[in-house]
Design a protein around this motif. Sequence first.
Motif, PDB file in Angstrom:
ATOM      1  N   TYR A 184       4.955  -3.790  -6.846  1.00 20.23           N
ATOM      2  CA  TYR A 184       3.638  -3.600  -7.960  1.00 20.23           C
ATOM      3  C   TYR A 184       3.906  -4.925  -8.175  1.00 20.23           C
ATOM      4  CZ  TYR A 184       2.826   1.405  -8.350  1.00 20.23           C
ATOM      5  OH  TYR A 184       2.458   1.918  -8.533  1.00 20.23           O
ATOM      6  N   LYS A 233       9.588   3.748 -18.163  1.00 21.14           N
ATOM      7  CA  LYS A 233       9.314   5.025 -18.316  1.00 21.14           C
ATOM      8  C   LYS A 233       9.177   5.898 -16.420  1.00 21.14           C
ATOM      9  CE  LYS A 233       4.993   4.917 -19.076  1.00 21.14           C
ATOM     10  NZ  LYS A 233       3.462   5.408 -19.794  1.00 21.14           N
ATOM     11  N   SER A 279      13.039   7.408 -15.929  1.00 18.48           N
ATOM     12  CA  SER A 279      13.636   8.764 -16.465  1.00 18.48           C
ATOM     13  C   SER A 279      13.123   9.235 -14.833  1.00 18.48           C
ATOM     14  CB  SER A 279      12.452   9.514 -17.184  1.00 18.48           C
ATOM     15  OG  SER A 279      11.045   9.196 -16.543  1.00 18.48           O
ATOM     16  N   ILE A 280      13.012   9.326 -14.098  1.00 15.37           N
ATOM     17  CA  ILE A 280      13.034   9.269 -13.188  1.00 15.37           C
ATOM     18  C   ILE A 280      14.290   9.844 -12.152  1.00 15.37           C
ATOM     19  CG2 ILE A 280      12.152  10.000 -10.653  1.00 15.37           C
ATOM     20  CD1 ILE A 280       9.048   9.716 -11.433  1.00 15.37           C
ATOM     21  N   ARG A 319       2.580   1.832  -3.276  1.00 10.51           N
ATOM     22  CA  ARG A 319       1.949   1.957  -4.463  1.00 10.51           C
ATOM     23  C   ARG A 319       0.600   2.768  -4.667  1.00 10.51           C
ATOM     24  NH1 ARG A 319      -1.354  -1.950  -6.780  1.00 10.51           N
ATOM     25  NH2 ARG A 319      -2.366  -2.061  -5.401  1.00 10.51           N
ATOM     26  N   GLY A 320       0.678   3.253  -2.922  1.00 11.33           N
ATOM     27  CA  GLY A 320       0.257   5.195  -2.569  1.00 11.33           C
ATOM     28  C   GLY A 320       1.059   6.631  -2.909  1.00 11.33           C
ATOM     29  N   THR A 321       2.111   5.652  -3.419  1.00  8.53           N
ATOM     30  CA  THR A 321       2.897   7.269  -2.845  1.00  8.53           C
ATOM     31  C   THR A 321       3.381   7.329  -4.574  1.00  8.53           C
ATOM     32  OG1 THR A 321       4.925   6.229  -1.596  1.00  8.53           O
ATOM     33  CG2 THR A 321       3.203   7.581  -0.531  1.00  8.53           C
ATOM     34  N   PRO A 322       3.898   8.973  -4.772  1.00  9.14           N
ATOM     35  CA  PRO A 322       4.640   8.854  -6.126  1.00  9.14           C
ATOM     36  C   PRO A 322       6.083   8.500  -5.838  1.00  9.14           C
ATOM     37  CG  PRO A 322       3.993  10.838  -5.451  1.00  9.14           C
ATOM     38  CD  PRO A 322       3.842  10.150  -4.056  1.00  9.14           C
ATOM     39  N   THR A 333       0.775  -1.421  -0.075  1.00  9.21           N
ATOM     40  CA  THR A 333       0.374  -0.067  -0.355  1.00  9.21           C
ATOM     41  C   THR A 333       0.795   1.076   0.022  1.00  9.21           C
ATOM     42  OG1 THR A 333      -1.355  -1.688   1.227  1.00  9.21           O
ATOM     43  CG2 THR A 333      -1.959   0.885   1.159  1.00  9.21           C
ATOM     44  N   PHE A 334       1.821   1.522   0.753  1.00  3.73           N
ATOM     45  CA  PHE A 334       2.909   2.424   0.474  1.00  3.73           C
ATOM     46  C   PHE A 334       3.609   2.440   0.243  1.00  3.73           C
ATOM     47  CE2 PHE A 334       6.936   4.439   1.507  1.00  3.73           C
ATOM     48  CZ  PHE A 334       6.088   5.409   2.037  1.00  3.73           C
ATOM     49  N   LEU A 357       8.614   9.303  -7.209  1.00  2.00           N
ATOM     50  CA  LEU A 357       9.551  10.758  -6.882  1.00  2.00           C
ATOM     51  C   LEU A 357      10.134  11.262  -5.234  1.00  2.00           C
ATOM     52  CD1 LEU A 357      11.758  12.783  -7.967  1.00  2.00           C
ATOM     53  CD2 LEU A 357       9.699  14.621  -8.684  1.00  2.00           C
ATOM     54  N   CYS A 358       8.859  10.884  -5.024  1.00  2.00           N
ATOM     55  CA  CYS A 358       8.700  11.268  -3.483  1.00  2.00           C
ATOM     56  C   CYS A 358       9.994  10.461  -2.729  1.00  2.00           C
ATOM     57  CB  CYS A 358       7.257  10.726  -3.013  1.00  2.00           C
ATOM     58  SG  CYS A 358       7.480  11.892  -0.899  1.00  2.00           S
TER      59      CYS A 358
END
Lengths: 243, 237
Positions: free
Chosen positions: A126, A182, A185-186, A73-76, A70-71, A78-79
């Motif tokens: 994921y 994709k 790229s971050i 998958r639930g946060t970006p 949950t953590f 990047l963060c």
Amino acid sequence: MMDSLRDIAGLFLNLDILDRYGYRILQGLGLTLQLVAVSVLFGFVLGMLIAHARLSKSWLLSGLAYCYTTFFRGTPLLCQLFLVYYGIGLFLPAWRATLEDIGLWAYFRDAYIWVVITFTLNTAAYQAEALRGAMQAVPRGQTEAAKALGLHQFRILQTIIWPQALLIALRPLGNELIIMIKASSIASLATLYDLMGQTRFIFARTFDLSVYLYAAILYLLMVETIRRLWGLMETRLMRHTLR
Amino acid sequence: MDYYLKLVSFNDGGWGWLLLKGAAITISLAVATLPFGLALGLVVALGQRSKSRVLRVPAIAFTTVFRGLPELLTLYLVYFGLQLGLQRLGRDLGFSGGIDIPPFVAGMMALGLVIAAFSSEVWVGALNAISAGQGEAARSLGLSPGQTFRFILLPQIIRVALPGIGNNWMVLLKDTSLVSVITLPELMFVTSRANVVTKEAFFFFGLASLIYLFFSLVSMAGLGRLEARSNRGYGLR
């Protein structure tokens, strides 16, 4: 009017860039592929463990696995990357002496390892969900029949559950691979010169938009190649289901 | 403990207000982008299913491109592309001086394109799920194509598409963090600033993660309710 049209087209097409910076672009492409390959592979192993934890009878294990997925998958992403990259950066100077002693300082100082770790943790969440769904989709009767035949637990997983579940998970795992290409790229935002990083570097030097276009073509090529490859793999591996 | 409370306080020296504003900008960007992205996605989906090649080919190309490009790259392309493009156009037409694209608008456009591409797949699936008899029956009742779409097809499509659209929303919510790179002062941008100033990376990025997580959990609960509501005519599932 024609002039201004040509001017605007000129924003996107400039072959000089390839002459001067083609090598950098290729290097970036290599790093992108490497980042994705390493983190998706490690992520698969970790994801497999988490999926089993999630399905285990112990409420503690399955609860922890649930919180993990949950953590992440639930946060970006990047963060998460900044949390790891800058967060670890606070402690790194204190560890320096120890790390130098064992000769690993050069690796830990570099952003590369932290990016790989973050990507691995992220994609594991994921992939765990995809694998959990796939293992739940294998009918219970399969396990029961195997037990009745006297196979033991690991044998059942190895010869009955995993082969069937991996086939079901094939498509979602392919999608995850594409998403990681994709998302990688971050890495450029944590000072790495992957394809996106090199592109940003070249753009900052030349202010020439065509470099973004070349990067776009390369990303599309990677994504389409994987999509096709996965399609081929699927038809080949699923040929027993075709009637 | 007191030290950390002071870091997020709402008066002098605290980051409370800025973080709150950042979170508000994050949400408004996502909310502003969604309708634009979904509407464009629906148009692209109708194009993909069209019998005319002229409509079908660009629609499929659009989806392939914007689903395959990294969101970050799309964002840079839109932001710098618009900026440089408009500047050159302006120069050729005789204006002087720079043109600035507001980051919010660039972010909205870039993420809108991405969500349009993702949602077009969802719309296509939903359109395929509605049986052809529905449209035929509507036509035999004398409804115009527009009326058929609005009153017969759309209400049914939305129900089928809802889970997919929900996923699109969750992706969008997290993708807004990327707009921080073109200096929109949303949650991620403010957090990075706070990190630079205070050197409290774990605290601030951890806090931002929790805020994003909160948004995600609230969205999940809300979407669950919406789905239950949209299925209320279909018995228990």
